[in-house]
Design a protein around this motif. Structure first.
Motif, PDB file in Angstrom:
ATOM      1  N   TYR A   1       0.830  -1.212   0.000  1.00 51.30           N
ATOM      2  CA  TYR A   1       0.000   0.000   0.000  1.00 51.30           C
ATOM      3  C   TYR A   1       0.862   1.259   0.000  1.00 51.30           C
ATOM      4  CZ  TYR A   1      -2.893   3.671   2.114  1.00 51.30           C
ATOM      5  OH  TYR A   1      -3.529   4.857   2.401  1.00 51.30           O
ATOM      6  N   GLN A   2       0.406   2.263  -0.738  1.00 53.12           N
ATOM      7  CA  GLN A   2       1.029   3.586  -0.765  1.00 53.12           C
ATOM      8  C   GLN A   2      -0.010   4.632  -0.385  1.00 53.12           C
ATOM      9  OE1 GLN A   2       4.365   3.801  -1.316  1.00 53.12           O
ATOM     10  NE2 GLN A   2       4.313   1.549  -1.540  1.00 53.12           N
ATOM     11  N   PRO A   3       0.402   5.761   0.187  1.00 52.30           N
ATOM     12  CA  PRO A   3      -0.571   6.788   0.595  1.00 52.30           C
ATOM     13  C   PRO A   3      -1.517   7.219  -0.512  1.00 52.30           C
ATOM     14  CG  PRO A   3       1.584   7.280   1.517  1.00 52.30           C
ATOM     15  CD  PRO A   3       1.786   6.120   0.588  1.00 52.30           C
ATOM     16  N   ARG A   4      -1.088   7.169  -1.762  1.00 54.83           N
ATOM     17  CA  ARG A   4      -1.962   7.559  -2.875  1.00 54.83           C
ATOM     18  C   ARG A   4      -3.132   6.594  -3.080  1.00 54.83           C
ATOM     19  NH1 ARG A   4       2.916   5.906  -5.020  1.00 54.83           N
ATOM     20  NH2 ARG A   4       2.902   3.992  -6.284  1.00 54.83           N
ATOM     21  N   ASP A   5      -3.076   5.440  -2.409  1.00 55.79           N
ATOM     22  CA  ASP A   5      -4.156   4.450  -2.522  1.00 55.79           C
ATOM     23  C   ASP A   5      -5.284   4.695  -1.520  1.00 55.79           C
ATOM     24  OD1 ASP A   5      -2.643   3.040  -4.456  1.00 55.79           O
ATOM     25  OD2 ASP A   5      -1.550   1.982  -2.870  1.00 55.79           O
ATOM     26  N   GLN A   6      -5.136   5.687  -0.654  1.00 51.81           N
ATOM     27  CA  GLN A   6      -6.068   5.876   0.466  1.00 51.81           C
ATOM     28  C   GLN A   6      -7.528   5.938   0.018  1.00 51.81           C
ATOM     29  OE1 GLN A   6      -5.352   6.252   3.973  1.00 51.81           O
ATOM     30  NE2 GLN A   6      -7.567   6.088   4.158  1.00 51.81           N
ATOM     31  N   LEU A   7      -7.831   6.794  -0.949  1.00 48.82           N
ATOM     32  CA  LEU A   7      -9.214   6.962  -1.384  1.00 48.82           C
ATOM     33  C   LEU A   7      -9.753   5.671  -1.992  1.00 48.82           C
ATOM     34  CD1 LEU A   7     -11.697   8.703  -1.862  1.00 48.82           C
ATOM     35  CD2 LEU A   7     -10.663   9.491  -4.002  1.00 48.82           C
ATOM     36  N   ASN A   8      -8.969   5.018  -2.839  1.00 50.66           N
ATOM     37  CA  ASN A   8      -9.419   3.790  -3.483  1.00 50.66           C
ATOM     38  C   ASN A   8      -9.647   2.667  -2.485  1.00 50.66           C
ATOM     39  OD1 ASN A   8      -9.475   4.805  -6.109  1.00 50.66           O
ATOM     40  ND2 ASN A   8      -7.325   4.330  -6.469  1.00 50.66           N
ATOM     41  N   VAL A   9      -8.770   2.550  -1.502  1.00 49.63           N
ATOM     42  CA  VAL A   9      -8.921   1.501  -0.495  1.00 49.63           C
ATOM     43  C   VAL A   9     -10.153   1.772   0.370  1.00 49.63           C
ATOM     44  CG1 VAL A   9      -7.909   0.495   1.592  1.00 49.63           C
ATOM     45  CG2 VAL A   9      -6.488   0.838  -0.436  1.00 49.63           C
ATOM     46  N   THR A  10     -10.358   3.019   0.758  1.00 51.12           N
ATOM     47  CA  THR A  10     -11.536   3.377   1.550  1.00 51.12           C
ATOM     48  C   THR A  10     -12.815   3.086   0.775  1.00 51.12           C
ATOM     49  OG1 THR A  10     -10.313   5.138   2.688  1.00 51.12           O
ATOM     50  CG2 THR A  10     -12.714   5.243   2.765  1.00 51.12           C
TER      51      THR A  10
ATOM     52  N   THR B   1     -17.849  -0.402  10.470  1.00 50.63           N
ATOM     53  CA  THR B   1     -17.156   0.304   9.397  1.00 50.63           C
ATOM     54  C   THR B   1     -16.680   1.675   9.858  1.00 50.63           C
ATOM     55  OG1 THR B   1     -18.511  -0.833   7.750  1.00 50.63           O
ATOM     56  CG2 THR B   1     -17.348   1.140   7.029  1.00 50.63           C
ATOM     57  N   ASN B   2     -17.538   2.402  10.545  1.00 52.26           N
ATOM     58  CA  ASN B   2     -17.154   3.721  11.040  1.00 52.26           C
ATOM     59  C   ASN B   2     -15.993   3.628  12.021  1.00 52.26           C
ATOM     60  OD1 ASN B   2     -19.113   4.985   9.516  1.00 52.26           O
ATOM     61  ND2 ASN B   2     -20.633   4.987  11.167  1.00 52.26           N
ATOM     62  N   TYR B   3     -16.015   2.590  12.849  1.00 53.42           N
ATOM     63  CA  TYR B   3     -14.913   2.391  13.794  1.00 53.42           C
ATOM     64  C   TYR B   3     -13.592   2.172  13.056  1.00 53.42           C
ATOM     65  CZ  TYR B   3     -11.858  -0.063  17.049  1.00 53.42           C
ATOM     66  OH  TYR B   3     -10.768  -0.451  17.791  1.00 53.42           O
ATOM     67  N   CYS B   4     -13.631   1.348  12.010  1.00 56.67           N
ATOM     68  CA  CYS B   4     -12.420   1.068  11.234  1.00 56.67           C
ATOM     69  C   CYS B   4     -11.876   2.328  10.577  1.00 56.67           C
ATOM     70  CB  CYS B   4     -12.704   0.010  10.164  1.00 56.67           C
ATOM     71  SG  CYS B   4     -13.152  -1.602  10.820  1.00 56.67           S
ATOM     72  N   LEU B   5     -12.781   3.136  10.017  1.00 60.99           N
ATOM     73  CA  LEU B   5     -12.351   4.348   9.322  1.00 60.99           C
ATOM     74  C   LEU B   5     -11.742   5.370  10.273  1.00 60.99           C
ATOM     75  CD1 LEU B   5     -15.344   4.853   6.851  1.00 60.99           C
ATOM     76  CD2 LEU B   5     -13.076   3.915   6.345  1.00 60.99           C
ATOM     77  N   LYS B   6     -12.122   5.304  11.543  1.00 63.79           N
ATOM     78  CA  LYS B   6     -11.600   6.254  12.524  1.00 63.79           C
ATOM     79  C   LYS B   6     -10.343   5.743  13.220  1.00 63.79           C
ATOM     80  CE  LYS B   6     -16.140   8.274  13.562  1.00 63.79           C
ATOM     81  NZ  LYS B   6     -17.200   8.449  14.607  1.00 63.79           N
ATOM     82  N   THR B   7     -10.025   4.461  13.031  1.00 66.45           N
ATOM     83  CA  THR B   7      -8.856   3.889  13.723  1.00 66.45           C
ATOM     84  C   THR B   7      -7.763   3.550  12.719  1.00 66.45           C
ATOM     85  OG1 THR B   7      -9.979   1.728  13.696  1.00 66.45           O
ATOM     86  CG2 THR B   7     -10.188   3.061  15.698  1.00 66.45           C
ATOM     87  N   ASP B   8      -7.547   2.269  12.436  1.00 59.27           N
ATOM     88  CA  ASP B   8      -6.393   1.889  11.624  1.00 59.27           C
ATOM     89  C   ASP B   8      -6.450   2.393  10.186  1.00 59.27           C
ATOM     90  OD1 ASP B   8      -8.474  -0.330  11.604  1.00 59.27           O
ATOM     91  OD2 ASP B   8      -7.189  -1.019   9.965  1.00 59.27           O
TER      92      ASP B   8
END
Length: 236
Positions: free
Chosen positions: A10-19, A77-84
């Motif tokens: 994973y690279q930081p540029r993948d953040q939106l796609n992974v989310t 899902t919300n918990y995951c998005l706010k944590t790791d």
């Protein structure tokens, strides 16, 4: 023609796609349907009315079930998005390389990987979170398999298997630090449970959690299944 798939860290540029992928595969909760055919096959008006009544109750049951179960998945899902998943590089200890590429790499036992098509679309991901403080049943070197997702439109291409093998091979290279891989799933993800068992995972324990349904007075019990795989006994 099947798309060409590549796998990398994973690279930081993948953040939106992974989310986006994570939301796509987790917001669709499990659905059940129960109906009655009595209203259609019976010649008796009484039985027809009973059939209609049963069918309406079934619809209400489905709506209730979907809403409560969906609430569980939304909270998770919300918990995951706010944590790791808020900072994947930090959460999974990815290291920035000191070269011109400035790419990130999984140099320690933790890691996070993605599967990409030839158009750079992320269609799968998987993470391994090293937990040196795990003490369950005297096991002190557990790696947690997390955020295992595959785009539903490409689930017949072996992407999930390839991601899992990527994670497992990485864990084996760090066998001095990681003894086993552990993961959690729910009773409503029976297909996932079957996949893990075929990969050599064993069901170790089952826990139960409760969430509130309508108006806060109806509780819903969700079973959490914990699977473990000893790295040395893995056949992959």
């Amino acid at each position: 023609m099947a798309p060409s798939i590549t796998y990398r860290v994973y690279q930081p540029r993948d953040q939106l796609n992974v989310t986006t992928l994570f939301l796509l595969t987790h917001y669709a909760g499990p659905i059940i349907f129960f109906g009655s055919l009595v209203a259609f096959i019976s010649k008796s008006k009484t039985f027809k009315l009973i059939g209609v009544f049963v069918a309406l109750l079934s619809v209400l049951a489905v709506v209730f079930y979907q809403r409560v179960v969906r609430k569980c998945f939304v909270q998770y899902t919300n918990y995951c998005l706010k944590t790791d998943m808020k900072d994947i590089c930090k959460s999974y200890h990815l290291s920035r390389l000191e070269d011109e590429s400035e790419e990130y790499a999984a140099l320690g036992p933790s890691g996070f990987w993605v599967a990409l098509t030839d158009t750079r679309k992320v269609v799968g991901c998987i993470g391994l979170e090293y937990n040196p403080d795990s003490s369950q049943q005297g096991l002190s070197r557990a790696g947690l398999l997390k955020r295992f997702c595959v785009d539903p439109t490409v689930r017949t291409l072996g992407i999930g298997k390839a991601l899992f093998i990527t994670l497992l091979e990485h864990a084996k290279r760090h066998e001095s630090e990681v003894d086993l891989i552990e993961l959690e799933t729910t009773e409503y993800q029976a297909v996932a449970g079957g996949i893990y068992r075929r990969r050599g995972f064993r069901l170790e324990k089952q826990d139960f959690t409760q969430t509130q349904g309508f108006w806060g007075w109806v509780t819903f019990t969700l079973r959490i299944d914990t699977y473990r795989l000893w790295i040395r006994t893995s056949n992959d």
